[in-house]
Design a protein around this motif. Structure first.
Motif: not given
Length: 690
Positions: A105-109, A210-214, A242-247
């Motif tokens: 959660k702290t980085t989104g990694i 992976s930095y896929y989300l961020i 972030l959770f919602r947008e990436n389902e």
């Protein structure tokens, strides 16, 4: 159970399930919120349906959805707050629908889930850095393929607080292993020793990130506790978004929160989508049962095989019967939907339904005017639904007759010959019948639709029509007798006052001719005004014309005799009388023009200003024309040609050039009135020289 009933049942079932989620999880402490959310969910479903079906309105629908989703979030504060509180208390997340990864959660990694990732070789040995790079570069799970070996700094941040789910063993070891591959800048080291978190050169175990989300975002800065720009709730919201947008379906430490998240962000959207599909089918199903004022008969015609129908007389009469039955059913549905409108419209139709009968007190031209006026109103406003239905049933009867004839042939002899003779008979193509009957129906439905959207104007217009008809008949009877009576009291000869009445009648007829064109303009839609007023411009103009009509009537009943008596015994009294009469009538015409001035200049469009001027044009010039014709008929040599020429020039005064400026227009009116009165004076002065 019919298809329509099944769809409605499924619709209600889905709505009940959505409501259940709302009651259990979305603002249960606030019943008003739960009810409001239910309403918004329905609107949301409808808007999402529009988004799918009406791409040309996509942007507008998306904005509405965004607004509604935002409002749902506000009203669902209890549920959202619970989820945000859970996010606050939890750093690491596995996902039910992405089992190969977990997220910091702290980085989104994203990090590889070691339960699925080959963090060791098959022989339970470690990797060289090159072996690790090769594996990571080819790793592709859960739709994510941009994996890499973590840097030393990222590795330290991940493991330092020992909350990493796979942290196990002494110090910061992962799964009891101490050496792990990592990228160390400007160094020959290729791994990290988790006993002291320092780099080393030995082979190691492997975990990828992976930095896929961020990627291309500032997520880590946004959620940082040191960020002064956002409140705690706003920082937590970034993670939820972030959770919602990436389902992603995160697994919370509290199973109830996981279930809550699943219901709000997974189950409810799926139910909404299912509801959209059902309501789309329902709308299509009901569309077949509903007819609009502009229905496209070709859509209805698509299910008919026209070529096959026209080749078979049996298919032909069956198709005609079915077609008429469908139109009759749709008409019935439409009438039911518009019951109140049709009831009001029928009351007006009743007024217009009587056949006009010539009035013996009216001239042929007057009867023709009133008859045409009634026909116009009847044609535009009378519904005639009974007539429409009768026409349709007449066509169906012809199809029934064909069926009856065939049945009779079947019961007799020479069947083939008689069928051949019947088949040779001329008949309209089925497509033509469909088009013509649709035209009949459309015309009737459009009248209803027009009445619904113009009800107030139509009601007033019919009232005006009725009142003007009655007034004109009063003019031809009661007012005629009234003028006769007041003249006979003073022994004024019949040939004199009857000539007055002829002049009066001529002017009144001209006024009557003005009513229908203005009503016709109103039936096309009201004239757009610069400043909105309670009374539409069309009706204002008609009321002003009515005031002028009353002023003319009052003149002939109250003042005409006095002018005659004033000049009857004077030198050239008949001529002086004529000029005085026209002068007085012109004053009333100028009052009409002044009253119309404010109406004209309140019109927003130049075309509407010009329309009103042209509408009233011949009334404005009527006294000028009367004087010019009078002088010509009486060969009045004592009136100079110069004065006559100046009088004729008054007709050439062009008001249209002053439409841009109300002051200039008003001044031109005053100049014209002054010029008219001056020329009348000069004419009368010329007569005195005789």
């Amino acid at each position: 159970m019919s298809e329509l009933e099944n769809l409605k049942s499924r619709q209600q079932e889905l709505l009940d399930k959505i409501q259940e989620i709302g009651e259990q999880y979305e603002g249960i402490e606030n019943k008003h919120n739960a009810q409001k959310i239910q309403e918004l969910n329905k609107v949301q479903a409808q808007l999402m349906g529009n988004q799918n079906n009406l791409k040309q309105q996509l942007q507008s629908v998306q904005e509405k959805l965004k607004t509604i989703n935002s409002e749902i979030d506000k009203l669902s504060s209890t549920a959202i707050d619970k989820i945000l509180e859970a996010i606050k208390n939890q750093r690491w997340y596995f996902f039910k629908n992405k089992q190969h990864i977990l997220m910091d959660k702290t980085t989104g990694i994203l990090w590889a889930n070691l339960d699925y990732f080959p963090y060791r070789k098959e022989n339970n040995t470690t990797y060289t850095l090159n072996e690790a790079k090769s594996l990571v570069n080819n790793y592709n799970v859960d739709g994510i393929d941009n994996w890499q070996i973590p840097t030393l700094e990222v590795f330290k941040h991940m493991i330092y607080d020992k909350t990493f789910p796979f942290q196990q063993g002494n110090n910061w070891r992962i799964r009891g292993k101490d050496y792990w591959c990592c990228n160390v800048n400007n160094s020959s080291n290729n791994s990290v020793d988790l006993d002291d978190c320092n780099p080393c050169t030995c082979k190691g175990w492997l975990i990828s990130c992976s930095y896929y989300l961020i990627q291309d975002s500032e997520y880590e800065k946004n959620v940082s506790e040191d960020n002064p720009l956002y409140t705690e709730k706003e920082r937590l919201q970034f993670t939820l978004d972030l959770f919602r947008e990436n389902e992603f379906l995160p697994i919370f430490d509290d199973a109830e929160i996981t279930d809550l998240y699943k219901k709000i962000y997974f189950e409810k959207p799926r139910l909404l989508q299912a509801l959209i599909e059902v309501e789309t089918q329902l709308a299509q199903c009901e569309e077949v049962k509903t007819i609009t004022a502009n229905f496209d008969y070709k859509t209805l015609l698509n299910k008919y095989d026209i070529a096959s129908i026209d080749k078979s007389i049996i298919k032909y009469y069956e198709a005609v019967q079915q077609w008429i039955d469908e139109l009759m059913e749709y008409l019935a549905d439409f009438e039911q939907q518009k019951e109140n409108v049709i009831q009001d419209c029928n009351q007006i139709s009743l007024q217009l339904s009587t056949t006009y009968k010539d009035d013996s007190n009216l001239t042929e031209a007057e009867n023709e005017l009133l008859k045409n006026r009634q026909y116009y109103f009847k044609d535009k406003l009378a519904l005639g639904m009974d007539k429409v239905q009768a026409n349709l049933l007449e066509i169906r009867q012809e199809a029934d007759d064909i069926e009856y004839t065939i049945n009779e042939i079947d019961d007799g002899s020479n069947v083939i010959y008689k069928l051949a003779q019947l088949e040779k008979k001329g008949r309209a193509s089925f497509a033509l019948i469909a088009e013509n009957t649709a035209k009949i129906v459309n015309k009737a439905l459009q009248k209803i639709d027009f009445f619904e959207h113009n009800r107030d104007f139509i009601v007033k217009a019919v009232e005006v029509w009725s009142k003007w008809n009655e007034d004109y008949k009063v003019f031809k009877t009661k007012q005629y007798e009234e003028l006769k009576h007041i003249c006979e009291e003073d022994d004024i000869e019949a040939e004199i006052w009857q000539k007055w009445y002829e002049d009066w009648q001529k002017l009144r007829f001209t006024i009557e001719e003005k009513l229908q064109p203005m009503i016709a303009r109103g039936l096309k839609g009201d004239i757009e005004a610069k400043e909105e007023q309670e009374t539409p411009i069309i009706m204002q103009a008609i009321y002003v014309l009515n005031d002028y009509k009353i002023a003319v009537d009052n003149f002939y009943l109250e003042e005409r005799k006095n002018i005659y008596q004033q000049y009857v015994f004077q030198n050239c009294g008949d001529l002086q009388e004529k000029f005085e009469v026209e002068k007085e009538l012109y004053a009333r015409t100028m009052n009409l023009q002044k009253a119309l001035q404010n109406i004209i200049f309140n019109c927003k469009k130049e075309a509407d200003k010009i329309f009103i001027l042209r509408w009233i044009d011949n009334l404005i010039d009527i006294q000028i024309n009367e004087i010019i014709q009078f002088v010509a008929d009486n060969n009045l040599e004592q009136i100079s040609q110069e004065v006559l020429n100046e009088f004729a020039k008054l007709k050439q005064k062009n008001y249209y050039m002053y439409l841009a400026d109300i002051k200039a227009y008003s001044q031109e009116q005053a100049n014209r009135e002054k010029a008219y009165n001056s020329l009348i004076f000069k004419m009368r002065k010329g007569l005195m020289k005789k």
